[in-house]
Design a protein around this motif. Structure first.
Motif, PDB file in Angstrom:
ATOM      1  N   MET A   1      47.352 -19.741  59.811  1.00 13.23           N
ATOM      2  CA  MET A   1      46.297 -19.512  59.907  1.00 13.23           C
ATOM      3  C   MET A   1      45.032 -20.659  59.877  1.00 13.23           C
ATOM      4  SD  MET A   1      46.184 -16.579  58.931  1.00 13.23           S
ATOM      5  CE  MET A   1      44.353 -16.590  58.976  1.00 13.23           C
ATOM      6  N   ARG A   2      45.611 -21.521  59.690  1.00 14.75           N
ATOM      7  CA  ARG A   2      44.480 -23.097  60.085  1.00 14.75           C
ATOM      8  C   ARG A   2      43.749 -23.005  60.753  1.00 14.75           C
ATOM      9  NH1 ARG A   2      44.077 -27.970  55.967  1.00 14.75           N
ATOM     10  NH2 ARG A   2      42.754 -28.906  57.872  1.00 14.75           N
ATOM     11  N   ASP A   3      44.582 -22.543  62.078  1.00 15.78           N
ATOM     12  CA  ASP A   3      43.865 -23.113  63.125  1.00 15.78           C
ATOM     13  C   ASP A   3      42.927 -22.085  63.578  1.00 15.78           C
ATOM     14  OD1 ASP A   3      45.888 -24.722  63.688  1.00 15.78           O
ATOM     15  OD2 ASP A   3      46.939 -23.670  64.942  1.00 15.78           O
ATOM     16  N   LEU A   4      43.409 -20.720  62.617  1.00 11.89           N
ATOM     17  CA  LEU A   4      41.857 -19.897  63.283  1.00 11.89           C
ATOM     18  C   LEU A   4      40.414 -20.157  62.465  1.00 11.89           C
ATOM     19  CD1 LEU A   4      44.781 -16.378  62.630  1.00 11.89           C
ATOM     20  CD2 LEU A   4      43.425 -17.280  64.748  1.00 11.89           C
ATOM     21  N   ALA A   5      41.002 -21.102  61.573  1.00 10.16           N
ATOM     22  CA  ALA A   5      39.218 -21.322  61.038  1.00 10.16           C
ATOM     23  C   ALA A   5      38.562 -22.391  61.896  1.00 10.16           C
ATOM     24  CB  ALA A   5      39.355 -22.042  59.694  1.00 10.16           C
ATOM     25  N   TYR A   6      39.675 -23.105  63.127  1.00  8.09           N
ATOM     26  CA  TYR A   6      38.776 -23.966  64.012  1.00  8.09           C
ATOM     27  C   TYR A   6      38.565 -23.810  65.409  1.00  8.09           C
ATOM     28  CZ  TYR A   6      39.687 -27.567  59.210  1.00  8.09           C
ATOM     29  OH  TYR A   6      39.103 -28.191  58.631  1.00  8.09           O
ATOM     30  N   GLY A   7      39.195 -22.792  65.605  1.00  9.19           N
ATOM     31  CA  GLY A   7      39.774 -22.181  66.782  1.00  9.19           C
ATOM     32  C   GLY A   7      37.787 -20.779  67.255  1.00  9.19           C
ATOM     33  N   LEU A   8      38.658 -20.266  68.567  1.00  8.79           N
ATOM     34  CA  LEU A   8      37.151 -19.641  67.455  1.00  8.79           C
ATOM     35  C   LEU A   8      37.926 -17.822  69.029  1.00  8.79           C
ATOM     36  CD1 LEU A   8      34.114 -18.991  68.259  1.00  8.79           C
ATOM     37  CD2 LEU A   8      34.106 -19.094  70.418  1.00  8.79           C
ATOM     38  N   VAL A   9      38.085 -16.560  67.582  1.00  7.71           N
ATOM     39  CA  VAL A   9      38.285 -16.105  68.153  1.00  7.71           C
ATOM     40  C   VAL A   9      37.731 -15.244  68.644  1.00  7.71           C
ATOM     41  CG1 VAL A   9      39.952 -13.315  67.646  1.00  7.71           C
ATOM     42  CG2 VAL A   9      40.319 -15.464  66.241  1.00  7.71           C
ATOM     43  N   ARG A  10      38.423 -14.483  69.937  1.00 12.45           N
ATOM     44  CA  ARG A  10      37.490 -13.498  70.927  1.00 12.45           C
ATOM     45  C   ARG A  10      38.094 -13.059  72.184  1.00 12.45           C
ATOM     46  NH1 ARG A  10      34.293 -16.926  75.832  1.00 12.45           N
ATOM     47  NH2 ARG A  10      33.032 -15.256  75.228  1.00 12.45           N
ATOM     48  N   VAL A  11      37.732 -11.980  72.698  1.00 11.10           N
ATOM     49  CA  VAL A  11      38.586 -10.920  72.894  1.00 11.10           C
ATOM     50  C   VAL A  11      37.825 -10.251  74.566  1.00 11.10           C
ATOM     51  CG1 VAL A  11      38.928  -8.192  72.814  1.00 11.10           C
ATOM     52  CG2 VAL A  11      38.952  -9.617  71.128  1.00 11.10           C
ATOM     53  N   LEU A  12      36.797 -10.441  73.976  1.00  5.14           N
ATOM     54  CA  LEU A  12      36.408 -10.499  75.427  1.00  5.14           C
ATOM     55  C   LEU A  12      36.184 -11.115  77.004  1.00  5.14           C
ATOM     56  CD1 LEU A  12      32.956  -7.418  75.081  1.00  5.14           C
ATOM     57  CD2 LEU A  12      35.295  -7.469  75.891  1.00  5.14           C
ATOM     58  N   ASP A  13      36.738 -11.423  77.624  1.00  5.13           N
ATOM     59  CA  ASP A  13      36.673 -13.412  77.951  1.00  5.13           C
ATOM     60  C   ASP A  13      34.923 -12.682  79.408  1.00  5.13           C
ATOM     61  OD1 ASP A  13      36.575 -11.462  80.681  1.00  5.13           O
ATOM     62  OD2 ASP A  13      38.699 -11.904  81.227  1.00  5.13           O
ATOM     63  N   ASP A  14      34.276 -13.955  79.998  1.00 10.59           N
ATOM     64  CA  ASP A  14      33.067 -13.875  80.391  1.00 10.59           C
ATOM     65  C   ASP A  14      32.829 -13.184  81.505  1.00 10.59           C
ATOM     66  OD1 ASP A  14      33.376 -16.281  79.112  1.00 10.59           O
ATOM     67  OD2 ASP A  14      33.280 -17.534  80.535  1.00 10.59           O
ATOM     68  N   SER A  15      33.883 -12.109  81.757  1.00 10.19           N
ATOM     69  CA  SER A  15      33.995 -10.681  83.124  1.00 10.19           C
ATOM     70  C   SER A  15      33.735 -10.029  82.386  1.00 10.19           C
ATOM     71  CB  SER A  15      34.512 -11.376  83.807  1.00 10.19           C
ATOM     72  OG  SER A  15      35.968 -11.055  83.672  1.00 10.19           O
ATOM     73  N   GLY A  16      34.098 -10.039  80.749  1.00  8.95           N
ATOM     74  CA  GLY A  16      34.206  -8.283  79.756  1.00  8.95           C
ATOM     75  C   GLY A  16      35.618  -8.009  79.699  1.00  8.95           C
ATOM     76  N   VAL A  17      36.893  -8.209  80.400  1.00  8.12           N
ATOM     77  CA  VAL A  17      37.796  -7.620  80.074  1.00  8.12           C
ATOM     78  C   VAL A  17      38.236  -8.018  78.445  1.00  8.12           C
ATOM     79  CG1 VAL A  17      39.441  -7.793  81.185  1.00  8.12           C
ATOM     80  CG2 VAL A  17      38.744  -7.947  82.822  1.00  8.12           C
ATOM     81  N   ALA A  18      38.699  -6.858  78.541  1.00  8.73           N
ATOM     82  CA  ALA A  18      39.079  -7.400  76.444  1.00  8.73           C
ATOM     83  C   ALA A  18      41.038  -7.917  77.114  1.00  8.73           C
ATOM     84  CB  ALA A  18      39.556  -6.320  76.303  1.00  8.73           C
ATOM     85  N   VAL A  19      40.953  -9.476  76.180  1.00  8.79           N
ATOM     86  CA  VAL A  19      42.181 -10.257  76.629  1.00  8.79           C
ATOM     87  C   VAL A  19      42.631 -10.318  75.389  1.00  8.79           C
ATOM     88  CG1 VAL A  19      41.221 -10.499  79.021  1.00  8.79           C
ATOM     89  CG2 VAL A  19      40.923 -11.517  77.449  1.00  8.79           C
ATOM     90  N   GLY A  20      43.881 -10.657  75.283  1.00  8.09           N
ATOM     91  CA  GLY A  20      44.685 -11.590  74.415  1.00  8.09           C
ATOM     92  C   GLY A  20      45.157 -10.521  72.744  1.00  8.09           C
ATOM     93  N   PRO A  21      45.412 -11.262  71.824  1.00  8.93           N
ATOM     94  CA  PRO A  21      46.655 -10.663  70.809  1.00  8.93           C
ATOM     95  C   PRO A  21      45.593 -10.098  69.701  1.00  8.93           C
ATOM     96  CG  PRO A  21      46.262 -13.119  70.596  1.00  8.93           C
ATOM     97  CD  PRO A  21      45.724 -13.119  71.755  1.00  8.93           C
TER      98      PRO A  21
END
Ligand SMILES: Cc1ncc(C[n+]2csc(CCOP(=O)(O)OP(=O)(O)O)c2C)c(N)n1
Length: 364
Positions: free
Chosen positions: A1-21
């Motif tokens: 969990m610790r990393d999630l506080a220091y990272g940045l959860v994103r879904v939409l990439d820069d071209s507007g596509v939904a990616v990732g877990p």
């Protein structure tokens, strides 16, 4: 969990596509409703801001650029969950289909204002919408949300609470008291920090954001903490849904930092040109939440620029018609006002002797 506080959860990439877990499986209909609510919020903000400049109300605060934070959360929560907002989550009410006319009446402090002009404009309150009265005193909503959530759990209710606070207001003791109680009692609550980079003229570093992300503060309290892209409707939805599931499964509270940007002035009483560069907002790397969701829908072949323009026009017409309706009831300087004697009403359930004395002193 610790990393999630220091990272940045994103879904939409820069071209507007939904990616990732974290990509949530969402119906297109929900995404389109979300887009509509964000667009309505922006138009509403523009109209009320102009109304203030025209002298029709004393004060207004916009949430331009931050619309996804409240809108996506409202869609991820149950309608019966309790909301403890700050003054920048007006989109929660619109997402819950609360009448915009009622909100305008509050801004105008007119005869239709259920709060009888006693609250600062923008400090809405709606028990029916599960929207706790906004307090102009920063941070009070955080411990209140935790207390409400503890009471919900103790009484065996399945409803959870969600609260929002600005990154500047995390410097208040109330923020820390709320986290202590939330962690100790495993309160079913979602604690949102809206890091829009500015607390009036103080940049987020003054509130401590340069030392570590605001989300990292949750780690010291033993709270799961996420730092997410607050301009990404899908990321806000996914994080809120995850936190809500935890809370409803009796796993306790979650802290979410929404990384976003306040595009406009703090309020109608503020002039940001005094403390930040005029083009700063155009350099914000995480884009605009409305534009990004629009691009996502276009990319999926379910929306077009032409449909977007038609919707924008329809919303503008709808909001202007409601504004005319509200102004016909009254504005700050026009229409009927509640009598002065009413300031002594609704303070206590049964009139307190001190209240009676004050009322008599004023001759009522
Ligand atoms: C207890 C308290 N202290 C100070 C203020 C004055 N005040 C109002 S808004 C604000 C800045 C809050 O910034 P932030 O928490 O980052 O939220 P934002 O306005 O950026 O959404 C301040 C200092 C207040 N209303 N209440």
């Amino acid at each position: 969990m610790r990393d999630l506080a220091y990272g940045l959860v994103r879904v939409l990439d820069d071209s507007g596509v939904a990616v990732g877990p974290w990509a949530p499986k969402l119906d297109l209909a929900v995404l389109k409703r979300g887009l509509r609510v964000m667009m309505m919020t922006r138009v509403y903000d523009d109209c009320m801001f102009r109304a203030q400049r025209q002298g029709k109300t004393s004060f207004y605060m916009k949430c331009t650029g931050e619309e996804a934070v409240a809108t996506a959360a409202a869609f991820a929560l149950d309608d019966s969950d309790m909301l403890f907002p700050s003054y920048r989550q007006q989109a929660l009410l619109l997402a819950r289909n609360w009448p915009m006319l009622d909100m305008m009446n509050q801004i105008y402090s007119n005869a239709g204002d259920r709060l009888k002009g006693r609250q600062l404009p923008v400090c809405y309150s709606s028990k029916a919408a599960g929207f706790f009265s906004i307090s102009a005193n920063l941070a009070t909503q955080f411990p209140q949300a935790v207390g409400w959530a503890m009471a919900s759990a103790i009484s065996g209710d399945t409803r959870i609470a969600a609260a929002w606070i600005g990154e500047g207001a995390t410097a208040e003791g109330d923020f820390h008291h709320a986290l202590t109680f939330a962690a100790t009692y495993r309160a079913p609550v979602i604690l949102n920090i809206v890091n829009n980079q500015w607390a009036i003229s103080s940049f987020q570093g003054i509130a401590g954001g340069d030392e570590a992300p605001f989300a990292a503060r949750g780690i010291g309290y033993g709270l799961p903490s996420l730092r997410i892209d607050g301009n990404d409707f899908l990321a806000v939805y996914a994080a809120t849904q995850w936190a809500a599931e935890r809370a409803r499964s009796n796993l306790g509270a979650t802290l979410i930092e929404h990384f976003t940007y306040r595009r406009e002035a703090h309020s109608t009483s503020d002039d940001p040109s005094r403390y930040r560069a005029a083009d700063e907002k155009d350099k914000w790397p995480l884009g605009d939440p409305i534009e990004r969701l629009k691009q996502h829908l276009i990319g999926r072949g379910s929306w077009t620029e032409a449909e977007h323009a038609v919707l924008q026009e329809a919303i503008e017409r709808e909001v202007k018609a409601l504004q005319r309706e509200a102004e016909a009831i009254g504005t700050l300087h026009t229409g009927e006002k509640p009598g002065r004697a009413t300031m002594f009403e609704d303070v206590y359930k049964d009139e307190d002797w001190r209240m009676r004395k004050q009322r008599q002193l004023f001759g009522y």
